[in-house]
Design an enzyme around this catalytic site. Sequence first.
Site, mmCIF file in Angstrom:
data_model
loop_
_atom_site.group_PDB
_atom_site.id
_atom_site.type_symbol
_atom_site.label_atom_id
_atom_site.label_comp_id
_atom_site.label_asym_id
_atom_site.label_seq_id
_atom_site.Cartn_x
_atom_site.Cartn_y
_atom_site.Cartn_z
ATOM 1 N N MET A 1 -1.224 -3.864 0.200
ATOM 2 C CA MET A 1 0.072 -3.997 0.823
ATOM 3 C C MET A 1 0.933 -2.798 0.480
ATOM 4 O O MET A 1 2.067 -2.968 0.069
ATOM 5 C CB MET A 1 0.681 -5.305 0.318
ATOM 6 C CG MET A 1 2.030 -5.639 0.858
ATOM 7 S SD MET A 1 1.887 -6.246 2.501
ATOM 8 C CE MET A 1 2.832 -5.061 3.366
ATOM 9 N N PRO A 2 0.420 -1.596 0.587
ATOM 10 C CA PRO A 2 1.248 -0.432 0.267
ATOM 11 C C PRO A 2 2.401 -0.243 1.251
ATOM 12 O O PRO A 2 2.289 -0.559 2.427
ATOM 13 C CB PRO A 2 0.270 0.737 0.349
ATOM 14 C CG PRO A 2 -1.084 0.124 0.221
ATOM 15 C CD PRO A 2 -0.971 -1.226 0.844
ATOM 16 N N LEU A 3 3.491 0.279 0.722
ATOM 17 C CA LEU A 3 4.656 0.674 1.515
ATOM 18 C C LEU A 3 4.881 2.147 1.225
ATOM 19 O O LEU A 3 5.035 2.530 0.058
ATOM 20 C CB LEU A 3 5.875 -0.151 1.109
ATOM 21 C CG LEU A 3 7.209 0.231 1.724
ATOM 22 C CD1 LEU A 3 7.186 0.053 3.228
ATOM 23 C CD2 LEU A 3 8.317 -0.609 1.104
ATOM 24 N N THR A 71 4.557 2.408 -2.761
ATOM 25 C CA THR A 71 4.751 1.212 -3.575
ATOM 26 C C THR A 71 3.568 0.286 -3.317
ATOM 27 O O THR A 71 3.218 0.024 -2.160
ATOM 28 C CB THR A 71 6.072 0.506 -3.215
ATOM 29 O OG1 THR A 71 7.144 1.444 -3.320
ATOM 30 C CG2 THR A 71 6.341 -0.657 -4.160
#
Length: 125
Positions: A1-3, A71
Amino acid sequence: MPLLHISLRAGKPDAYRQAILDSLYRAMREALNVPEGDEFMTITELEPANFRCGNAYGVTRSDDAVLIQITVFDTRTAEQKKALYRRVADLLGESPGIRPEDVFVNVLDAPKENWSVGHGLAQFA
């Protein structure tokens, strides 16, 4: 779930920016095993007066420097992060042709309960 948040100097064509997004997505799929369609990325273009990269830490950067902040869940290992850094630099070198010296990556760890991906729910808590 990288941002991902990507910052660079303004003036690059659409194809250049799309190549950055495509290369970063591929690097995350390969190094972090993110699922298909897990693409949450923004690019911010800044005028030269609002963008500065020094040459600290023995790295000589050019005006084509790209700052990438990622993130991720706090479950990523140091080995995964190292593989990600290498893959990002390699793929951005291939397309759109960014020098490895101009690739600056910062990974931020966030606990799973710090994420809501829609509907006001803490899907991973």
